[in-house]
Design a protein around this motif. Structure first.
Motif, mmCIF file in Angstrom:
data_model
loop_
_atom_site.group_PDB
_atom_site.id
_atom_site.type_symbol
_atom_site.label_atom_id
_atom_site.label_comp_id
_atom_site.label_asym_id
_atom_site.label_seq_id
_atom_site.Cartn_x
_atom_site.Cartn_y
_atom_site.Cartn_z
ATOM 1 N N UNK A 41 -2.295 -5.307 -3.818
ATOM 2 C CA UNK A 41 -1.395 -5.425 -4.630
ATOM 3 C C UNK A 41 0.140 -4.945 -4.382
ATOM 4 N N UNK A 42 0.644 -4.572 -3.346
ATOM 5 C CA UNK A 42 2.010 -4.563 -2.982
ATOM 6 C C UNK A 42 2.185 -5.437 -2.915
ATOM 7 N N UNK A 43 2.364 -6.739 -2.141
ATOM 8 C CA UNK A 43 3.216 -7.724 -2.015
ATOM 9 C C UNK A 43 2.866 -8.452 -3.190
ATOM 10 N N UNK A 44 2.461 -8.213 -4.184
ATOM 11 C CA UNK A 44 2.054 -9.087 -5.657
ATOM 12 C C UNK A 44 3.596 -7.517 -6.108
ATOM 13 N N UNK A 45 3.579 -6.656 -5.646
ATOM 14 C CA UNK A 45 5.118 -5.962 -6.197
ATOM 15 C C UNK A 45 6.099 -6.384 -6.056
ATOM 16 N N UNK A 46 5.893 -6.269 -4.696
ATOM 17 C CA UNK A 46 7.572 -7.550 -3.832
ATOM 18 C C UNK A 46 7.565 -9.084 -4.459
ATOM 19 N N UNK A 47 6.726 -9.360 -4.615
ATOM 20 C CA UNK A 47 7.340 -10.522 -5.168
ATOM 21 C C UNK A 47 7.648 -10.392 -6.559
ATOM 22 N N UNK A 49 9.252 -7.837 -7.344
ATOM 23 C CA UNK A 49 10.340 -7.274 -7.440
ATOM 24 C C UNK A 49 11.639 -8.904 -7.181
ATOM 25 N N UNK A 50 10.721 -9.376 -6.180
ATOM 26 C CA UNK A 50 11.954 -10.989 -5.685
ATOM 27 C C UNK A 50 12.134 -11.624 -6.894
ATOM 28 N N UNK A 51 11.707 -12.111 -7.903
ATOM 29 C CA UNK A 51 11.408 -12.944 -9.061
ATOM 30 C C UNK A 51 12.530 -11.906 -10.076
ATOM 31 N N UNK A 52 12.525 -11.019 -9.845
ATOM 32 C CA UNK A 52 13.168 -10.260 -10.853
ATOM 33 C C UNK A 52 12.215 -9.891 -12.318
ATOM 34 N N UNK A 64 6.939 5.080 -4.195
ATOM 35 C CA UNK A 64 6.983 6.201 -2.650
ATOM 36 C C UNK A 64 5.597 5.734 -2.378
ATOM 37 N N UNK A 65 4.568 4.690 -2.695
ATOM 38 C CA UNK A 65 3.800 4.339 -2.193
ATOM 39 C C UNK A 65 4.197 3.088 -2.089
ATOM 40 N N UNK A 66 4.623 1.933 -2.120
ATOM 41 C CA UNK A 66 5.618 0.781 -1.265
ATOM 42 C C UNK A 66 6.065 0.317 0.203
ATOM 43 N N UNK A 67 6.832 1.804 0.611
ATOM 44 C CA UNK A 67 7.007 1.215 1.541
ATOM 45 C C UNK A 67 8.119 0.042 1.685
ATOM 46 N N UNK A 68 7.798 -0.217 2.905
ATOM 47 C CA UNK A 68 9.212 -1.529 3.525
ATOM 48 C C UNK A 68 8.296 -3.213 3.178
ATOM 49 N N UNK A 69 8.839 -3.455 2.564
ATOM 50 C CA UNK A 69 7.519 -5.220 2.751
ATOM 51 C C UNK A 69 7.482 -5.818 4.298
#
Length: 90
Positions: A41-47, A49-52, A64-69
Motif C-alpha cells: 500500500x505504501x508503494x501504491x500511494x507513492x505511485x 503521488x508520482x501520477x498526480x 505520518x505513516x509513509x516515510x520515504x519512498x
C-alpha cells in the motif's frame, strides 16, 4: 446525510462527505492513528503521488505513516525465518 454500514475505501472521502447533500451508498471511517500501512500500500500511494492522483485530503491522514519512498522494506526476524525455509519464497 444518509449513510450505509458498508465502508468505503476511497482516499479523501471524508472530506467530500462533509459538505455533501447527496446520499452516499456507504459510510466512511477514517484511518486510526495507531494503524500501519503495508509495504504494497505504501508503494501504491507513492505511485499515485508520482501520477498526480493523490489529493492532499487523501494524503493528510496517512502522511505520518509513509516515510520515504527510499526506505527499505523491513521484514521481522520471525517472518524472514519462515521465508528463508522456502527457497522459492526467499
Amino acid at each position: 446525510m444518509m449513510r450505509w454500514k458498508k465502508p468505503c475505501a476511497s482516499a479523501g472521502l471524508m472530506e467530500l462527505l462533509k459538505n455533501s447533500t447527496t446520499p452516499v451508498p456507504c459510510s466512511a471511517t477514517p484511518r486510526e492513528g495507531r494503524s500501519n500501512l503495508s509495504e504494497i500500500n505504501r508503494q501504491r500511494i507513492f505511485k499515485l503521488i508520482r501520477q498526480g492522483k493523490m489529493t492532499e485530503a487523501g494524503l493528510a491522514p496517512i502522511r505520518h505513516l509513509l516515510g520515504s519512498e527510499d526506505d527499505p522494506l523491513e521484514i521481522s526476524e520471525d517472518v524472514a525465518s519462515i521465508f528463508q525455509k522456502n527457497p522459492l519464497a526467499w
